[in-house]
Design an enzyme around this catalytic site. Structure first.
Site, PDB file in Angstrom:
ATOM      1  N   GLU A   9       0.886  -1.171   0.000  1.00  0.00           N
ATOM      2  CA  GLU A   9       0.000   0.000   0.000  1.00  0.00           C
ATOM      3  C   GLU A   9       0.918   1.213   0.000  1.00  0.00           C
ATOM      4  O   GLU A   9       1.487   1.554   1.027  1.00  0.00           O
ATOM      5  CB  GLU A   9      -0.885   0.003   1.246  1.00  0.00           C
ATOM      6  CG  GLU A   9      -1.887  -1.127   1.325  1.00  0.00           C
ATOM      7  CD  GLU A   9      -2.959  -1.035   0.260  1.00  0.00           C
ATOM      8  OE1 GLU A   9      -3.077   0.015  -0.392  1.00  0.00           O
ATOM      9  OE2 GLU A   9      -3.671  -2.020   0.056  1.00  0.00           O
ATOM     10  N   CYS A  25      -2.222   9.354   2.392  1.00  0.00           N
ATOM     11  CA  CYS A  25      -1.937   8.740   1.089  1.00  0.00           C
ATOM     12  C   CYS A  25      -3.065   9.037   0.111  1.00  0.00           C
ATOM     13  O   CYS A  25      -2.815   9.185  -1.083  1.00  0.00           O
ATOM     14  CB  CYS A  25      -1.733   7.243   1.250  1.00  0.00           C
ATOM     15  SG  CYS A  25      -3.074   6.425   2.116  1.00  0.00           S
TER      16      CYS A  25
HETATM   17  P1  NDP Z   1       8.255   4.987   4.558  1.00  0.00           P
HETATM   18  O1  NDP Z   1       8.252   4.292   3.257  1.00  0.00           O
HETATM   19  O2  NDP Z   1       9.360   5.911   4.861  1.00  0.00           O
HETATM   20  O3  NDP Z   1       8.234   3.918   5.756  1.00  0.00           O
HETATM   21  C1  NDP Z   1       7.210   2.953   5.880  1.00  0.00           C
HETATM   22  C2  NDP Z   1       7.689   1.847   6.800  1.00  0.00           C
HETATM   23  O4  NDP Z   1       8.704   1.093   6.157  1.00  0.00           O
HETATM   24  C3  NDP Z   1       8.305   2.365   8.092  1.00  0.00           C
HETATM   25  O5  NDP Z   1       7.952   1.509   9.152  1.00  0.00           O
HETATM   26  C4  NDP Z   1       9.770   2.289   7.790  1.00  0.00           C
HETATM   27  O6  NDP Z   1      10.569   2.197   8.919  1.00  0.00           O
HETATM   28  C5  NDP Z   1       9.844   0.991   7.008  1.00  0.00           C
HETATM   29  N1  NDP Z   1      11.069   0.846   6.231  1.00  0.00           N
HETATM   30  C6  NDP Z   1      11.981   1.783   5.885  1.00  0.00           C
HETATM   31  N2  NDP Z   1      12.976   1.235   5.132  1.00  0.00           N
HETATM   32  C7  NDP Z   1      12.679  -0.078   5.008  1.00  0.00           C
HETATM   33  C8  NDP Z   1      13.284  -1.185   4.332  1.00  0.00           C
HETATM   34  N3  NDP Z   1      14.424  -1.044   3.648  1.00  0.00           N
HETATM   35  N4  NDP Z   1      12.700  -2.385   4.404  1.00  0.00           N
HETATM   36  C9  NDP Z   1      11.525  -2.544   5.069  1.00  0.00           C
HETATM   37  N5  NDP Z   1      10.894  -1.544   5.728  1.00  0.00           N
HETATM   38  C10 NDP Z   1      11.458  -0.328   5.696  1.00  0.00           C
HETATM   39  O7  NDP Z   1       6.844   5.705   4.639  1.00  0.00           O
HETATM   40  P2  NDP Z   1       6.341   6.714   5.726  1.00  0.00           P
HETATM   41  O8  NDP Z   1       6.420   6.118   7.088  1.00  0.00           O
HETATM   42  O9  NDP Z   1       7.022   8.007   5.461  1.00  0.00           O
HETATM   43  O10 NDP Z   1       4.786   6.829   5.378  1.00  0.00           O
HETATM   44  C11 NDP Z   1       4.301   7.707   4.446  1.00  0.00           C
HETATM   45  C12 NDP Z   1       4.042   7.006   3.127  1.00  0.00           C
HETATM   46  O11 NDP Z   1       3.089   5.988   3.316  1.00  0.00           O
HETATM   47  C13 NDP Z   1       3.446   7.931   2.083  1.00  0.00           C
HETATM   48  O12 NDP Z   1       4.048   7.710   0.831  1.00  0.00           O
HETATM   49  C14 NDP Z   1       1.992   7.524   2.042  1.00  0.00           C
HETATM   50  O13 NDP Z   1       1.367   7.821   0.831  1.00  0.00           O
HETATM   51  C15 NDP Z   1       2.094   6.064   2.308  1.00  0.00           C
HETATM   52  N6  NDP Z   1       0.833   5.551   2.827  1.00  0.00           N
HETATM   53  C16 NDP Z   1       0.109   4.729   2.037  1.00  0.00           C
HETATM   54  C17 NDP Z   1      -1.098   4.253   2.460  1.00  0.00           C
HETATM   55  C18 NDP Z   1      -1.860   3.294   1.617  1.00  0.00           C
HETATM   56  O14 NDP Z   1      -2.622   2.544   2.170  1.00  0.00           O
HETATM   57  N7  NDP Z   1      -1.701   3.265   0.321  1.00  0.00           N
HETATM   58  C19 NDP Z   1      -1.660   4.637   3.771  1.00  0.00           C
HETATM   59  C20 NDP Z   1      -0.808   5.494   4.534  1.00  0.00           C
HETATM   60  C21 NDP Z   1       0.405   5.922   4.047  1.00  0.00           C
HETATM   61  P3  NDP Z   1      11.209   3.540   9.519  1.00  0.00           P
HETATM   62  O15 NDP Z   1      10.060   4.450   9.801  1.00  0.00           O
HETATM   63  O16 NDP Z   1      11.858   3.027  10.719  1.00  0.00           O
HETATM   64  O17 NDP Z   1      12.127   4.071   8.444  1.00  0.00           O
END
Ligand code: NDP
Length: 536
Positions: A279, A313
């Protein structure tokens, strides 16, 4: 004997909880924090003594610290979750439903407390945080109520296999890894967690590094409601912890986050062919037709683009407005945007930008657009007042501006004059994202436009109304990801399809044998012609 097992199980839970949390104590269900102002920039999580420290995005006050899960600790959490998953699956739909109902009840009673914690760690207004928890409860309740109906075994038959009963079952993956974002730290991960648990899986959950306290709160709440086995475990840390979860051998990864990280998740899961649900981000558009209720459209557009300080999002980022109503729409929109109050106080409509690094991205997108001829009719560069960004509305933005292609995680909207809804549709479909969208029209043409919008979800004469509607699957296409959470499709995402055939009597036409009689092929061919050969 049963009490020994119970003690053992509780020991496992305690171990998992201790691994996940330090320095933050829970008394009477209320989170007590150290309340020490961090010397670091507010809201930026950091690691100190192997602990992930999260701070309030305004005050910098520490919200909690949590032991960082190394790849070894992640593997241990997954190992501990395996027997939990086996026990959970064995309970069946009614056993799980009964226990998850306790979670729903507890969540409902603790909504205020959890909303306060979301507010403290993420910065969003308490009212928004409350609605977030309420929305999450609705989806969880729907999943547990409908899991049996959606996932029950179905029998089928096939004309040339009458001698077999055919059954189609949905089996849980075992342990599922859920990786969540910070912008809706309860609603979003609980969508996956709820469906996964209702389908019979245990979950290891990696909350965003920006909202670990909220993640830990959820895991504790589940442990209180379901004390037998750790069916939900939280592991904390930075991106490496999420990457370790992808490689840990879980049955499936459900990731919600940015498209860029989604690619990394997919790559990490490719090694083990671990199935993924992605997502990701969006660049949602609203199309306002010439016959739209302009005031309603402008009001919805303002909320849809500015709510949660634009950190959604499915937030509206572009509006394509038909020429006859453009001026009236823009005037109403600017009026609405001017009334939006940013702040951390109770009366605020929007909170801060939770992730400070996003402020530079917002600034560069706005500046780039203005340098290419765009005009700010509300906000603009001076609206960027860290940690807040005030509502900003840009017009005359050319299609090659960065803001037109990349997701904007802030309260910034671009508005475009188009000839009619058809042109709006063509232009709204021009990005690689395809998450949600909205159409405003008084005629039935609104439905036609909605159907042709290249997105997983579209609201007609509304905005984001698909998010809180429990039976509806949520998800996008293209750069917005693949797979669905919520609803029946969400439940199916967390189970794999298993088929079983069972012989009822001897085959009349034997085909699956080297010893098949010579006439079998002829008979099979004849039957096939009889059944399907009349359409010429
Ligand atoms: P990120 O992509 O920065 O992080 C998402 C999660 O992935 C965090 O828990 C992060 O950990 C983790 N992560 C980071 N690097 C890795 C890796 N290499 N491997 C596995 N996991 C990893 O997103 P955000 O937290 O900034 O969230 C915002 C984004 O989420 C926006 O783009 C938004 O559009 C999207 N979103 C989409 C939704 C949907 O349902 N389509 C709903 C809500 C949000 P850490 O934080 O520790 O870096």
């Amino acid at each position: 004997m049963p009490s020994t097992i119970n003690v053992k199980r509780r020991g496992i839970i305690l171990l998992a909880m201790m691994a996940a949390r330090t320095h933050t104590s829970q008394r009477s269900g209320i989170w007590q924090t150290a309340h020490v102002a961090s010397p670091r920039p507010p809201g930026v999580p950091f690691v100190e003594n192997n602990c992930l420290v999260s701070t309030n995005p305004i005050t910098g006050v520490e919200v909690g610290r949590f032991q960082v899960a190394t790849p070894q600790l992640v593997a241990r959490a997954v190992d501990l979750a395996r027997p939990a998953a086996a026990w959970w699956a064995e309970l069946g739909f009614s056993g799980r439903r009964q226990r998850l109902a306790r979670v729903v009840s507890l969540l409902t009673h603790r909504t205020g407390e959890l909303a306060a914690l979301i507010h403290e760690e993420n910065g969003k207004p308490v009212g928004d945080a409350t609605l977030e928890v309420v929305g999450a409860v609705q989806h969880l309740a729907w999943s547990i109520r409908n899991a049996r109906r959606v996932l029950r075994t179905r029998r089928s038959w096939a004309a040339l296999r009458m001698e077999h009963t055919l059954s189609i079952e949905h089996q849980p993956y075992g342990v599922v890894g859920v990786i969540g974002p910070w912008n809706y730290p309860v609603f979003t991960p609980l969508g996956s967690i709820g469906s996964a648990l209702a389908a019979g899986n245990a979950v290891v959950f990696k909350p965003s590094e920006y909202t670990p306290a909220v993640g830990a709160y959820l895991a504790d709440l589940f442990a209180q409601a379901i004390p037998d086995w750790p069916v939900l475990t939280a592991v904390h840390g930075l991106g490496e912890t999420g990457a370790a979860l992808c490689r840990s051998g879980v049955g499936k990864i459900a990731f919600t986050g940015s498209t860029a990280t989604g690619r990394l998740v997919l790559a990490a899961c490719a090694d083990t062919l671990t199935p993924t649900l992605l997502e990701c981000g969006g660049k949602d558009a609203m199309i306002v037709a010439g016959d739209a209720d302009v005031e309603a459209a402008a009001e919805a557009c303002c909320w849809g683009s500015m709510t949660n300080a634009g950190q959604a999002c499915v937030g509206i980022e572009r509006a394509y407005v038909a020429d006859p109503v453009f001026d009236a729409f823009l005037a109403a929109l600017v009026r609405n945007a001017a009334a939006v109050r940013a702040g951390f106080a109770e009366e605020a409509d929007i909170g801060p930008i939770t992730m400070p690094a996003q402020i530079d991205i917002i600034r560069s997108q706005v500046t780039d657009a203005l340098s290419r001829g765009a005009r700010a009719v509300a906000g603009g560069p001076e609206a960027i007042q860290p940690p807040f960004v005030l509502p900003t509305v840009l017009v005359d933005v050319p299609d090659d501006a960065t803001i037109m292609q990349e997701e904007t995680f802030g309260p910034v909207l671009t508005v475009h004059r188009v000839r009619d809804a058809e042109e709006g549709l063509r232009r709204s479909n021009s990005t690689a994202y395809g998450l949600g969208g909205s159409v405003f029209s008084r005629s039935s043409h609104g439905m036609v436009i909605a159907r042709r919008m290249r997105s997983g979800m579209t609201a007609v004469n509304g905005v984001m109304s698909f998010v809180g509607s429990s039976p509806l699957p949520f998800g996008g296409i293209g750069r917005s990801g693949s797979g669905r959470v919520h609803g029946a499709a969400g439940l199916r995402e967390f189970s794999w399809t298993k088929v079983i055939t069972r012989r009822r009597f001897r085959s009349l036409i034997v085909t699956e044998s080297f010893g098949r009689p010579p006439g079998s092929v002829r008979w099979a061919d004849r039957c096939s012609r009889l059944l399907h050969g009349r359409g010429r």
